[in-house]
Design a protein around this motif. Structure first.
Motif, mmCIF file in Angstrom:
data_model
loop_
_atom_site.group_PDB
_atom_site.id
_atom_site.type_symbol
_atom_site.label_atom_id
_atom_site.label_comp_id
_atom_site.label_asym_id
_atom_site.label_seq_id
_atom_site.Cartn_x
_atom_site.Cartn_y
_atom_site.Cartn_z
ATOM 1 N N SER A 113 0.809 -1.215 0.000
ATOM 2 C CA SER A 113 0.000 0.000 0.000
ATOM 3 C C SER A 113 0.842 1.265 0.000
ATOM 4 O O SER A 113 0.326 2.338 0.174
ATOM 5 C CB SER A 113 -0.880 -0.010 1.227
ATOM 6 O OG SER A 113 -0.057 -0.016 2.355
ATOM 7 N N ASP A 114 2.138 1.133 -0.171
ATOM 8 C CA ASP A 114 2.863 2.394 -0.125
ATOM 9 C C ASP A 114 2.810 3.073 -1.486
ATOM 10 O O ASP A 114 2.449 2.492 -2.496
ATOM 11 C CB ASP A 114 4.301 2.189 0.338
ATOM 12 C CG ASP A 114 5.061 1.296 -0.580
ATOM 13 O OD1 ASP A 114 6.194 0.970 -0.279
ATOM 14 O OD2 ASP A 114 4.489 0.918 -1.627
ATOM 15 N N THR A 115 3.172 4.302 -1.463
ATOM 16 C CA THR A 115 3.070 5.026 -2.717
ATOM 17 C C THR A 115 4.080 6.126 -2.711
ATOM 18 O O THR A 115 4.557 6.556 -1.679
ATOM 19 C CB THR A 115 1.681 5.625 -2.889
ATOM 20 O OG1 THR A 115 1.655 6.331 -4.116
ATOM 21 C CG2 THR A 115 1.364 6.584 -1.783
ATOM 22 N N THR A 116 4.410 6.565 -3.849
ATOM 23 C CA THR A 116 5.203 7.763 -3.915
ATOM 24 C C THR A 116 4.262 8.922 -3.708
ATOM 25 O O THR A 116 3.081 8.838 -3.997
ATOM 26 C CB THR A 116 5.851 7.856 -5.284
ATOM 27 O OG1 THR A 116 4.894 7.423 -6.221
ATOM 28 C CG2 THR A 116 7.047 6.983 -5.353
ATOM 29 N N PHE B 274 10.230 13.468 -10.694
ATOM 30 C CA PHE B 274 9.189 13.167 -9.707
ATOM 31 C C PHE B 274 9.727 12.231 -8.637
ATOM 32 O O PHE B 274 9.556 12.445 -7.445
ATOM 33 C CB PHE B 274 7.998 12.493 -10.395
ATOM 34 C CG PHE B 274 6.928 13.459 -10.809
ATOM 35 C CD1 PHE B 274 7.213 14.525 -11.636
ATOM 36 C CD2 PHE B 274 5.624 13.299 -10.368
ATOM 37 C CE1 PHE B 274 6.236 15.418 -12.020
ATOM 38 C CE2 PHE B 274 4.632 14.188 -10.741
ATOM 39 C CZ PHE B 274 4.939 15.247 -11.569
ATOM 40 N N ARG C 263 -7.935 19.335 -8.988
ATOM 41 C CA ARG C 263 -7.604 19.590 -7.606
ATOM 42 C C ARG C 263 -6.724 18.509 -7.003
ATOM 43 O O ARG C 263 -6.549 17.460 -7.585
ATOM 44 C CB ARG C 263 -8.867 19.763 -6.809
ATOM 45 C CG ARG C 263 -9.876 18.672 -7.071
ATOM 46 C CD ARG C 263 -11.043 18.826 -6.150
ATOM 47 N NE ARG C 263 -11.907 19.925 -6.524
ATOM 48 C CZ ARG C 263 -12.480 20.730 -5.656
ATOM 49 N NH1 ARG C 263 -12.247 20.587 -4.375
ATOM 50 N NH2 ARG C 263 -13.283 21.680 -6.030
ATOM 51 N N ARG D 75 1.423 7.192 5.655
ATOM 52 C CA ARG D 75 2.002 5.893 5.413
ATOM 53 C C ARG D 75 3.519 5.939 5.464
ATOM 54 O O ARG D 75 4.162 5.060 5.976
ATOM 55 C CB ARG D 75 1.567 5.390 4.048
ATOM 56 C CG ARG D 75 0.734 4.163 4.146
ATOM 57 C CD ARG D 75 0.519 3.570 2.797
ATOM 58 N NE ARG D 75 0.304 4.546 1.763
ATOM 59 C CZ ARG D 75 -0.884 4.909 1.329
ATOM 60 N NH1 ARG D 75 -1.956 4.407 1.855
ATOM 61 N NH2 ARG D 75 -1.016 5.777 0.362
ATOM 62 N N ASP E 264 -5.250 15.538 -4.838
ATOM 63 C CA ASP E 264 -5.770 14.249 -4.442
ATOM 64 C C ASP E 264 -5.763 14.166 -2.914
ATOM 65 O O ASP E 264 -4.728 14.323 -2.289
ATOM 66 C CB ASP E 264 -4.808 13.215 -5.037
ATOM 67 C CG ASP E 264 -5.284 11.827 -4.786
ATOM 68 O OD1 ASP E 264 -6.041 11.637 -3.831
ATOM 69 O OD2 ASP E 264 -4.881 10.946 -5.549
ATOM 70 N N PRO E 265 -6.923 13.941 -2.311
ATOM 71 C CA PRO E 265 -6.946 13.903 -0.848
ATOM 72 C C PRO E 265 -6.113 12.761 -0.288
ATOM 73 O O PRO E 265 -5.742 12.770 0.874
ATOM 74 C CB PRO E 265 -8.421 13.708 -0.505
ATOM 75 C CG PRO E 265 -9.125 13.411 -1.768
ATOM 76 C CD PRO E 265 -8.242 13.770 -2.910
ATOM 77 N N ARG F 60 -2.664 12.976 2.004
ATOM 78 C CA ARG F 60 -2.453 12.918 3.428
ATOM 79 C C ARG F 60 -2.228 11.484 3.903
ATOM 80 O O ARG F 60 -1.406 11.223 4.759
ATOM 81 C CB ARG F 60 -3.633 13.537 4.148
ATOM 82 C CG ARG F 60 -3.154 14.328 5.317
ATOM 83 C CD ARG F 60 -4.227 15.205 5.864
ATOM 84 N NE ARG F 60 -5.036 15.794 4.798
ATOM 85 C CZ ARG F 60 -6.263 16.195 5.026
ATOM 86 N NH1 ARG F 60 -6.806 16.064 6.196
ATOM 87 N NH2 ARG F 60 -6.946 16.750 4.057
ATOM 88 N N ALA G 222 3.657 11.414 -5.152
ATOM 89 C CA ALA G 222 3.004 12.017 -6.307
ATOM 90 C C ALA G 222 1.530 11.698 -6.327
ATOM 91 O O ALA G 222 0.757 12.325 -7.028
ATOM 92 C CB ALA G 222 3.652 11.518 -7.593
ATOM 93 N N ALA G 223 1.149 10.734 -5.501
ATOM 94 C CA ALA G 223 -0.263 10.419 -5.372
ATOM 95 C C ALA G 223 -1.059 11.674 -5.089
ATOM 96 O O ALA G 223 -2.208 11.785 -5.469
ATOM 97 C CB ALA G 223 -0.467 9.429 -4.244
#
Ligand SMILES: Nc1ncnc2c1ncn2[C@@H]1O[C@H](COP(=O)(O)OP(=O)(O)OP(=O)(O)O)[C@@H](O)[C@H]1O
Ligand SMILES: [Mg+2]
Lengths: 364, 303, 296
Positions: A3-6, A345, A18, A29, A20-21, A24, A8-9
């Motif tokens: 479930s991790d992400t960079t 990025f 707008r 994470r 991406d909520p 946060r 840039a999400a």
């Protein structure tokens, strides 16, 4: 890991809607993740990025061989080129070769400029970097205080203004706003320099050291050139800055609201601290860490958002380079540019991750 | 007693008699909350007008969107041409009216495709767990990490510029956030008692997924879609502006701005009018999205 | 000092606008606080915290505080302007909150948080403030105060955190301390320790203490007097020693629903609430009552 992400999400690019909520969530994470995990996930992301550009390069209906040998080549010439480009090998091998090329900075030769793509990018990148940096600077200097005050006086005038500013920012096509800006501030009022980075008389006058004209002219102490460059950059930079401001002020406001309802803020008030000390000394100190990530994200999205802005302002940067190559079917250049932006990025993510770790006492 | 009840009372009843009444009641409550939000209502009205405009474009447009009249090119706004004419003497108002169809088509299809892809990937990942989850989320992350607009550009460049490819490129870059959202929702629902109950009744995996999990993910996805619509419009206009979307002589708004760019300093209205149209519509979507969020997702709305 | 109360409150009301109209969290309560330990007990949502916070002027708009009188040492502190209220907050009336995990700033060292409060009210040098902070940490029986000064809140345990909180709030020598469930977030094993530390400090300094708690037993042991709150009102006031003589059915219910070792019961009784409790007159010690309800 799944479930991790960079980060840039959470990015938003100007003219692309707008924020991406989930930004946060991404921030939260990352606190739980080790530096090795971060590095691994970024490496995988990079690999994925290359895979996607590789696939795009494959599915393209334009025949890359024809582009090299030309229409009038004989079949023998064609086959020789085909083999020289490694197109007869299995796809997996081709992909590995591609990775090898990219890692060594070999994106091939641009068909439209005839130069190595890498050299082209090195030439145009500073212009984009300069523009995005100034834009981010404007966005931060205006957006952070705006967001903080909007949260501190929730529902007040500043909050309403911030709301409208953000709403307009999320609804306005950046290229159109740029055109209108040119029309008004250049065409009608004549306050700023027109399209391009410099007036014609200054072109090539300042020795190129960093490739960023503001810096170069300041180094050369050529203040006339500096003023000219400034008058050219200020409009596009303000434009990008406005979009960055819309994003940064919204994020700041929502981070700040979260903090202001925290118990430690009450503690600070119980101590008898002034509201200003409570807000800036306590709450802001807590959001300054996630803000670093937001700012890095915003910077990344300005690098990307410069595509449309650079077209409008005839800004000789990466965005313009990519679009021009795209319109002439120059796939090497397009993919090279895409990879470079993607790498930026990823690097920004890594950078904000490290900064997070350095700044947040809980991350140690 | 029941016959003295007004319809409003029936809807707002604390003790609904039937499931239908309960559902309609909840809907009505939501509508009341939404209606109280004046800006959201404004957004809704603008969008309804837009739909009407698209539906009756041939009737509403004073001229043909394609009819060139080189004698009256680049005319400023006048009684004859309310919003002026472009470089080929075409009536800008008529082009805008017809262009609304293209805009709605692009936004509609992207807003249909991307959430469905996302919903599918996200729920499968969340429901299956294990390595399926890992792989799917890794792919999602890779797409998330990408510079969106540039990725869309590269896609269109590879596939060739056309309106269909623009839709495809936008959808391909827009789905990852939906996948994340759907996965998060699935994870919270997955272990709920009613899922266990359905499973005990012998519901298969597919049935659980489509009949029980999907419907519950939809409301948060709708909010997200409404909020994303503006972004999709802007991206689509951006592609059109770069000449990668609808091809001439289609009256696509972004492409119309691009047409007007050359004349910006002398004939400003050519570029200004379509920009205003884009701005109005995407702002309407933003307002609508905010209102919907307050109704459907009160937690997020408090922020 | 004379017998004049430190704090005197008459007809205090705290109101919040909500979607369903005005919500009265506190509905006209009266009490006086001397140099004593006053317990405030009541179920969740009965308005205990709002009472404490309104004394410190911490109810923020749109919440409203009204009272016929709210005096601190004879001076009215009802809705004082922020600037003047700040002189009282921390320095003269202070508060310890429930959970040190949330009530300490996570990104500031413990030392800074303590000295900040102290230096604000006593204009002293950094070194003096540092020394005072160390002294306070020792006073709350923290063994290696130097190390704790440089640590961040997440690096200390809950019990230690709450002792730090007490040290921080008592450093400027306030006259009143409001403790809002100061031990409910702590492990049972460290509760008594923290309580007795607080008790000693409060007693030594001759301060007034408002001790808010759910726990009737603890309040009975630890306080001089007890206010029982229900639905935003005080339903009964009692000396802690005479808790067993409580008249109000709600208090009796609270008492009876505590498990007791000396009189074991098969099942603890459940409180049945009565609407008449909401608006009945408060019961003074030894008054007779005929309120219905209570245990069933
Ligand atoms: N900002 C607010 N808006 C509306 N109602 C509020 C607000 N703050 C508190 N309340 C209400 O005021 C009432 C009293 O709250 P308070 O925090 O004083 O209860 P309490 O007795 O301290 O309960 P607990 O033991 O759970 O801490 C509660 O019913 C709460 O819902
Ligand atoms: Mg409380």
């Amino acid at each position: 890991m799944a479930s991790d992400t960079t980060a840039a999400a959470g990015g938003t690019s100007p003219g692309n809607g707008r924020p991406d909520p989930s930004a946060r969530t991404a921030l939260r994470r990352r606190r739980a993740r080790g530096i090795a995990g971060t590095a691994l996930s970024l490496a995988l992301t990079l690999l994925g990025l290359l895979l996607v550009t590789f696939i795009i390069g494959r599915v393209m209906p334009i025949d890359p061989v024809l582009k090299v040998v030309g229409d009038r080549a004989t079949q023998a010439q064609y086959d020789a080129a085909y083999q020289a480009m490694g197109l007869d090998k299995p796809l997996a091998i081709q992909f590995l070769n591609y990775i090898g090329d990219v890692v060594t900075g070999d994106f091939g030769r641009s068909i439209s400029t005839g130069q190595l793509v890498w050299d082209d990018i090195r030439r145009v990148f500073p212009a984009t970097f300069e523009l995005a940096t100034l834009g981010t600077l404007i966005g931060v200097l205006a957006g952070v205080p705006l967001g903080v005050i909007a949260a501190a006086r929730r529902g007040g005038i500043v909050d309403q203004v911030a709301r409208v500013v953000a709403l307009v920012g999320y609804s306005m096509p950046i290229f159109w706003l740029g055109l209108m800006g040119l029309l008004i501030f250049y065409g009608i009022l004549g306050w700023v320099g027109g399209p391009g980075r410099q007036g014609i008389i200054y072109d090539g006058m300042v020795p190129s050291v960093t490739g960023m004209i503001l810096v170069d002219s300041a180094l050369a102490r050529d203040w006339a050139a500096f003023r000219d460059a400034f008058s050219h950059i200020i409009l596009p930079a303000s434009l990008l800055g406005y979009y960055s401001l819309a994003y940064i002020s919204r994020m700041t406001r929502s981070f700040m609201l979260e903090q202001l309802s925290a118990e430690y803020v009450t503690t600070a008030r119980v101590k008898g601290l002034s509201e200003r000390a409570v807000i800036w000394g306590h709450a802001f100190r807590n959001i300054s860490i996630p803000l670093v990530t937001v700012i890095a994200l915003s910077f990344g999205s300005l690098l990307e958002g410069s595509v449309l802005t650079e077209i409008i302002f005839s800004w000789p940067g990466l965005g313009q380079y990519i679009t021009r190559s795209l319109l002439s079917g120059d796939m090497n250049a397009v993919l090279g540019g895409t990879v470079v932006v993607g790498v930026c990025f990823v690097v920004l993510n890594l950078f904000s991750d490290i900064l997070y770790r350095v700044l947040d006492p809980r991350a140690k | 007693m029941t016959n003295t009840m007004t319809r409003r009372e029936w809807l707002l009843s604390d003790a609904p008699q039937t499931r239908r009444q309960a559902r309609l009641g909840a809907f009505y409550q939501g509508w009341l909350t939404f209606r109280a939000n004046k800006l959201a209502m404004l957004g809704l009205i603008i969008l309804i007008l837009l739909l009407g405009m698209a539906a009756f474009a041939p009737l509403l447009a004073p001229k043909s969107p394609f009819a060139q009249d080189l004698a009256s090119r680049l005319q400023p706004p006048s009684a004859e041409h309310w919003l002026g004419t472009d470089a080929l003497g075409r009536d800008i108002l008529s082009r805008l009216i017809h262009g609304s169809r293209i805009t709605l088509f692009i936004v509609g299809t992207v807003a249909l495709i991307a959430p469905v892809i996302g919903l599918f990937i996200g729920t499968v990942a969340g429901f299956a767990g294990g390595w399926v989850d890992q792989v799917l989320m890794r792919i999602t992350d890779i797409f998330l990490a990408f510079p969106k607009l540039i990725l869309a550009l590269a896609f269109v460049a590879a596939l060739g510029p056309s309106i269909g490819n623009a839709v495809l490129a936008l959808a391909l870059t827009a789905w990852p956030p939906y996948a994340r959202l759907a996965r998060a929702e699935t994870l919270t629902i997955r272990n709920a008692d009613f899922i266990a109950a359905a499973r005990l009744q012998g519901a298969g995996r597919a049935r659980l997924l489509f009949r029980h999990i999907w419907p519950l993910c939809v409301s948060s996805l709708i909010v997200r879609v409404a909020l994303d619509m503006a972004g999709i419009i802007l991206s689509a206009a951006g592609l059109g502006f770069l000449g990668l979307g609808a091809q001439p002589p289609m009256p696509e708004w972004g492409a119309m701005i691009s047409d007007g760019r050359t004349y910006i300093l002398d004939f400003w209205w050519v570029a200004a009018m379509p920009g205003l149209a884009i701005f109005t519509v995407s702002m309407a979507f933003n307002l609508l999205g905010d209102g919907l969020r307050d109704v459907l997702d009160p937690k997020g709305g408090a922020k | 000092m004379t017998d004049a109360p430190l704090l005197s409150v008459r007809n205090l009301r705290v109101t919040f606008p909500t979607r369903q109209g005005l919500f009265q969290a506190v509905r006209g309560i009266n009490f006086d606080l001397g140099r004593e330990r006053l317990g405030v007990v009541g179920e969740s949502g009965s308005g205990k915290s709002m009472t404490g916070r309104s004394v410190l002027g911490l109810i923020r708009p749109p919440g409203r505080v009204e009272a016929d009188r709210m005096e601190f040492q004879g001076q009215s502190i009802l809705n004082l302007p922020e600037r003047r209220m700040r002189k009282i907050r921390g320095q003269r009336i202070s508060m310890v909150m429930q959970d040190p995990k949330f009530s300490l700033n996570p990104v500031m060292t413990v030392g800074r948080q303590i000295t900040e409060a102290y230096r604000l009210h006593r204009r002293v040098s950094r070194a003096d403030a540092h020394a005072k902070a160390l002294e306070m940490l020792r006073a709350v029986q923290i063994r290696d105060p130097e190390r704790v000064m440089d640590s961040y809140p997440h690096e200390v345990s809950g019990g230690m955190g709450q002792r730090i909180m007490i040290a921080m709030m008592l450093a400027p020598d306030p006259e009143i301390l409001i403790a809002d469930e100061p031990t409910s977030a702590l492990d049972v094993s460290v509760r008594n320790e923290v309580l007795s530390i607080m008790d000693n400090l409060v007693r030594d300094r001759g301060m007034g203490l408002i001790f808010i708690s759910h726990d009737l037993n603890m309040v009975a042991q630890f306080c001089d007097r007890v206010l029982i709150m229900y639905a935003g009102r005080i339903v009964e006031t009692l000396p802690a020693r005479e808790l067993h003589k409580a008249r109000h059915p709600y208090t009796q219910g609270l008492l009876a629903s505590l498990p007791r070792l000396d009189a074991p019961q098969d099942r603890l009784p459940v409180l049945t609430r009565q609407d008449s409790w909401r608006d009945g007159d408060p019961i003074a010690p030894h008054a007779d009552t005929d309120l219905p309800g209570g245990l069933r």
